[in-house]
Design a protein around this motif. Structure first.
Motif, PDB file in Angstrom:
ATOM      1  N   MET A 189       6.673  11.298   3.872  1.00 61.73           N
ATOM      2  CA  MET A 189       6.084  10.240   3.052  1.00 61.73           C
ATOM      3  C   MET A 189       7.040   9.805   1.951  1.00 61.73           C
ATOM      4  SD  MET A 189       2.537  10.158   0.811  1.00 61.73           S
ATOM      5  CE  MET A 189       3.209  10.488  -0.825  1.00 61.73           C
ATOM      6  N   ASP A 190       7.203   8.500   1.809  1.00 62.58           N
ATOM      7  CA  ASP A 190       7.934   7.937   0.673  1.00 62.58           C
ATOM      8  C   ASP A 190       6.972   7.856  -0.510  1.00 62.58           C
ATOM      9  OD1 ASP A 190       8.563   5.398  -1.047  1.00 62.58           O
ATOM     10  OD2 ASP A 190      10.469   5.981  -0.155  1.00 62.58           O
ATOM     11  N   GLY A 191       7.348   8.502  -1.612  1.00 57.83           N
ATOM     12  CA  GLY A 191       6.448   8.571  -2.757  1.00 57.83           C
ATOM     13  C   GLY A 191       6.311   7.295  -3.530  1.00 57.83           C
ATOM     14  N   GLY A 192       7.118   6.288  -3.230  1.00 60.74           N
ATOM     15  CA  GLY A 192       6.992   5.012  -3.914  1.00 60.74           C
ATOM     16  C   GLY A 192       6.151   4.011  -3.165  1.00 60.74           C
ATOM     17  N   THR A 193       5.953   4.237  -1.859  1.00 59.98           N
ATOM     18  CA  THR A 193       5.204   3.279  -1.041  1.00 59.98           C
ATOM     19  C   THR A 193       4.003   3.896  -0.337  1.00 59.98           C
ATOM     20  OG1 THR A 193       6.521   3.702   0.949  1.00 59.98           O
ATOM     21  CG2 THR A 193       7.353   2.021  -0.582  1.00 59.98           C
ATOM     22  N   GLY A 194       4.002   5.220  -0.154  1.00 60.01           N
ATOM     23  CA  GLY A 194       2.935   5.871   0.595  1.00 60.01           C
ATOM     24  C   GLY A 194       3.102   5.750   2.091  1.00 60.01           C
TER      25      GLY A 194
END
Length: 566
Positions: A189-194
């Motif tokens: 998971m990218d923590g800036g986009t979800g």
């Protein structure tokens, strides 16, 4: 160089597994390795009575449940645990000594899977799921720093590349390290986009099934909602502890210390903060399970007679445990929900692969220390201390050996102090003497149990020092520092930890994890002998009918697959 090319080189030079033989007994079509990040070994027994049917109860009743499973090394953190389980060997062999470490040649801290020569696919935002994730995610991600092959590599080599390997997690290292060098897919998971992303180490664009999943924006559905207790019919305080415990943190993004926990702020301008709250809740695990179900179908895992591998690492347990501690109602709640996650996973495997056609190994990458404040209430000697603060260490060495043009301390990373050979040379002293002097001084500091120098670890720790041998198994000379500082049991470093808790010690609460083997050919029962979770690599290899990873040091537990013993 793409994965297909790497596979050919890797199989030819490192893994020489023979192909599956026609006279082999029936093998599972899919082997599954499941990590629950920071799932301590006592949780399965502690809350057994509260689990529903079909999840952990099914695993422990119909599978082989090893209740006395411990890591054999000292620095018990996420990257080391994931790598050790998948390779079958400790950090001294595979080289992943921590989530991050100081790299002397580069003069900076490096992340275990960080790789500037690659880039994230799709391109990442500046923000991360948490501070730990931000460190190594500026560029791309790769398993290049992993020095031994994993079960994923072994399966690829043993099936001539025909078996599929898919690694999924919320954390980049949780997806990357178990899957190894040659997987068909690795997503986190990218923590800036979800959204779920990968690296161009693997491919230039996400799989269509991942793109379709991302379009659903699963992570955003909790805006304006709250995390409530899962069960209204049980006494959380009796089963765990008070809802408000001294030493707990406030979770993430304003979640607060007590139930219910809001997913605030809801302003989309602060989306990364909201996603951090989502990640620090049980619902991050639910999103990962949804993706796993999608992967099983889209990649046709277990659909033919060539075995495939799926590795899953559920990360939200770790974020919750760090914030609220193992005796909290929050950890009880995520554990109860993890039981339901396991039921859904087993049901999906039954439906999509078929009962009796898969084998699953469940474990964890490490345990966790109780909150020191809770330990003191229970009568233990416990505290938050900072014995190896950089300024204090530097001041001692200046007083002992004199001030020089360069500093004595290069870095402090985890339990390791890295000292400057250049400064020692300028002062006209032997580096080993500096290491020894610092080790002796640190042993006198509050909260320190023992210290180990590079010289002692290189020379070999006596058999009588079991803890020292665990430290030695965490020691990869090219990546570790010069003095290892071991805190007393139930003590935590307060350098970056004013509240909440962590892990990373050789003490039982950090080394004790579950090991459950369920599925095809497994002899069920509760097993009390001491084992290491590193045996998982051999177990999965045996089940799949391939040679274990070349560095594997832990075999299949006696009798796991029948009266023959193996």
């Amino acid at each position: 160089m793409r994965v297909t090319t790497r596979l050919a080189l890797f199989a030819a030079t490192i893994l020489t597994s023979p192909p599956l033989m026609a006279d082999e007994p029936a093998k599972p079509k899919l082997v599954v390795l499941v990590y629950f990040d920071q799932f301590r070994g006592d949780y399965l027994a502690r809350w057994k009575g509260e689990f529903g049917e079909g999840g952990f109860k099914r695993l422990t009743a119909d599978g082989a449940w090893f209740t006395n499973c411990h890591y054999p090394y000292a620095y018990t953190v996420t990257a080391a645990g994931h790598s050790s389980v998948a390779t079958g060997c400790p950090p001294v062999d595979h080289g992943i000594v921590g989530n991050d470490w100081y790299e002397r040649a580069a003069g900076k801290s490096v992340n275990c899977v960080g790789a500037d020569r690659y880039y994230q696919v799709p391109a990442r935002t500046k923000e991360g799921a948490d501070e730990d994730e931000k460190k190594g995610a500026k560029g791309g991600v790769s398993p290049d720093r992993l020095m031994k092959p994993t079960i994923g590599d072994a399966l690829k080599a043993g099936t001539g590349g025909k078996g599929k390997v898919v690694g999924l997690s919320l954390k980049n290292r949780g997806a990357t390290l178990p899957a190894g060098k040659t997987p068909d897919a690795a997503y986190w998971m990218d923590g800036g986009t979800g959204q779920f992303v990968t690296s161009n180490y693997y491919r230039d664009g996400v799989h269509p099934w991942v793109a379709e999943f991302n379009r659903r924006k699963f992570a955003e559905q909790w805006h304006g909602k709250t995390w409530e207790r899962f069960r209204a019919d049980i006494d959380y305080a009796k089963l765990s502890g008070p809802d408000d415990i001294s030493g707990e943190s406030r979770g993430a993004a304003g979640q607060g210390r007590v139930f219910p926990h809001p997913f605030e702020p809801t302003d989309m301008k602060t989306k990364p903060a909201y996603l951090n709250a989502f990640y620090t809740s049980p619902f991050g695990n639910e999103m990962l399970l949804e993706l796993a179900e999608k992967a099983i179908t889209a990649e046709s895992l277990g659909a033919d007679d060539v075995p495939d591998l799926l590795t899953l690492s559920f990360s939200s347990n770790d974020a919750i445990g760090h914030a609220w501690g193992p005796d909290s109602q929050e950890v009880l709640d995520v554990t109860l929900r993890s039981d339901r996650i396991m039921k859904r996973l087993l049901d999906a495997l039954d439906t999509k692969v078929g009962k009796g056609k898969y084998l699953l190994v469940m474990s964890a990458d490490h345990g966790v220390c109780p909150l020191p404040e809770m330990s003191r209430k229970q009568g233990r000697d416990a505290a938050r201390v900072q014995p190896a603060a950089s300024a204090k260490v530097e001041a001692f060495l200046v007083e002992k050996f004199g001030k020089q043009s360069s500093k004595w301390v290069e870095a402090i990373s985890g339990p390791w102090v890295y000292l400057s050979d250049k400064t020692a040379k300028a002062a006209g002293v032997i580096s080993a003497d500096v290491h020894q002097a610092l080790a002796e001084w640190l042993q006198k500091q509050d909260g320190v149990s023992a210290t180990y120098t590079r010289k002692a670890l290189t020379a070999g720790i006596p058999d009588t020092d079991a803890t020292g041998q665990m430290v030695a198994r965490s020691f990869y000379p090219e990546r570790c520092g010069d003095v290892y500082v071991l805190l007393k049991p139930y003590y935590l470093s307060s350098a970056t930890l004013g509240t909440g808790t962590t892990h990373g010690s050789p003490w039982e609460y950090d080394t004790h994890v579950p090991l459950v083997v369920y599925g095809t050919g497994v002899t069920p029962g509760v097993r009390a002998e001491r084992v290491a979770p590193l045996a998982a690599a051999a177990v999965l290899s045996k089940a799949a009918g391939v040679t274990p990873p070349s560095g594997s040091k832990y075999g299949v537990p006696e009798g796991l697959f029948g009266a023959s013993g193996k």
